[in-house]
Design an enzyme around this catalytic site. Sequence first.
Site, mmCIF file in Angstrom:
data_model
loop_
_atom_site.group_PDB
_atom_site.id
_atom_site.type_symbol
_atom_site.label_atom_id
_atom_site.label_comp_id
_atom_site.label_asym_id
_atom_site.label_seq_id
_atom_site.Cartn_x
_atom_site.Cartn_y
_atom_site.Cartn_z
ATOM 1 N N GLY A 89 49.797 -4.013 78.422
ATOM 2 C CA GLY A 89 49.046 -2.815 78.750
ATOM 3 C C GLY A 89 47.605 -2.892 78.292
ATOM 4 O O GLY A 89 47.006 -3.964 78.235
ATOM 5 N N LEU A 90 47.051 -1.733 77.948
ATOM 6 C CA LEU A 90 45.659 -1.605 77.506
ATOM 7 C C LEU A 90 44.683 -2.169 78.539
ATOM 8 O O LEU A 90 43.733 -2.878 78.204
ATOM 9 C CB LEU A 90 45.456 -2.297 76.146
ATOM 10 C CG LEU A 90 46.241 -1.721 74.969
ATOM 11 C CD1 LEU A 90 45.997 -2.537 73.702
ATOM 12 C CD2 LEU A 90 45.894 -0.269 74.726
ATOM 13 N N CYS A 91 44.946 -1.874 79.809
ATOM 14 C CA CYS A 91 44.050 -2.331 80.872
ATOM 15 C C CYS A 91 43.740 -1.192 81.840
ATOM 16 O O CYS A 91 43.742 -1.368 83.063
ATOM 17 C CB CYS A 91 44.621 -3.543 81.598
ATOM 18 S SG CYS A 91 46.346 -3.408 82.102
ATOM 19 N N GLY A 92 43.519 -0.012 81.285
ATOM 20 C CA GLY A 92 43.119 1.127 82.099
ATOM 21 C C GLY A 92 44.185 1.527 83.104
ATOM 22 O O GLY A 92 45.379 1.537 82.810
#
Length: 289
Positions: A89-92
């Site tokens: 994750g952590l990709c908008g």
Amino acid sequence: MPSLKDLKNRIESVKSTRKITKAMQMVAAAKLRRAQDAAEASRPYTERFNAVLSSLAAAVGDSEGAPKLLAGTGSDQTHLLVVMTSERGLCGGFNANIAKLAKSHADKLKAAGKTVKIVTVGKKGRESMKREYADLFIDHVDLSEVKRVGYGNAAGIAADVLKRFDAGEFDVATIFFAKFNSVISQDPTAQQIIPFEVPEGAEAGALYDYEPSEEAILADLLPRGVATAIFSALLENGASEQGARMSAMDNATRNAGDMIDKLTIQYNRSRQAVITNELIEIISGAEAL
């Protein structure tokens, strides 16, 4: 109102978070260059390959000898959706946008009375769709241990899809991925891979003589076309993921900086108020004497 110690601890916490997001942004930037080069290098081959397939398919048309991957099963009742997202994750909104497009497509098919089956590639897409569509899942491809996606990974996914098609498990297959445009722009895309769609305006290649026949060549090339489309989608996804993560971490770093500035102002004001109160108490005590 938070105490000076609480404000100081929070400032230190946000500073630590900013260091992490900044580091992740730099890592994503380094990976983006490699992923972008791979995606862009694959495009000319994919486009030319599809042009050859389109030319052959236009020549074959609806003839009786047309391969099943071109002619289809004669029905479009059962649809297979291959949803490709990232493992991390952590990709908008990268994963959410792909899942949203796949959900919309699945809802339209179900509303039309079609049967929908879903294969997920990447953990995040599966998690996003699990609550509403868990009963439609038939398989999952885990690429979490793959550091660099290669053609072999795409060939494995393609082999499984083709095996299911030959077994009559579905009539139409569509892949979902994000096409990379730039660091701030990735387009969620749906592409039908089975049966092969001949682009409008495609014409038979009159300048070429094929040996053996067009049907025989198509029968050999169409399975490779499925693997090529999946490989191209995985490369586009890889570049899109890193671009989205780089952008998201840059925004997070900026937001952390803004928060640190606000907390620092609040800390200084609170500290000034405490000092002022202490001076007032000292002066008041001196006057009382």
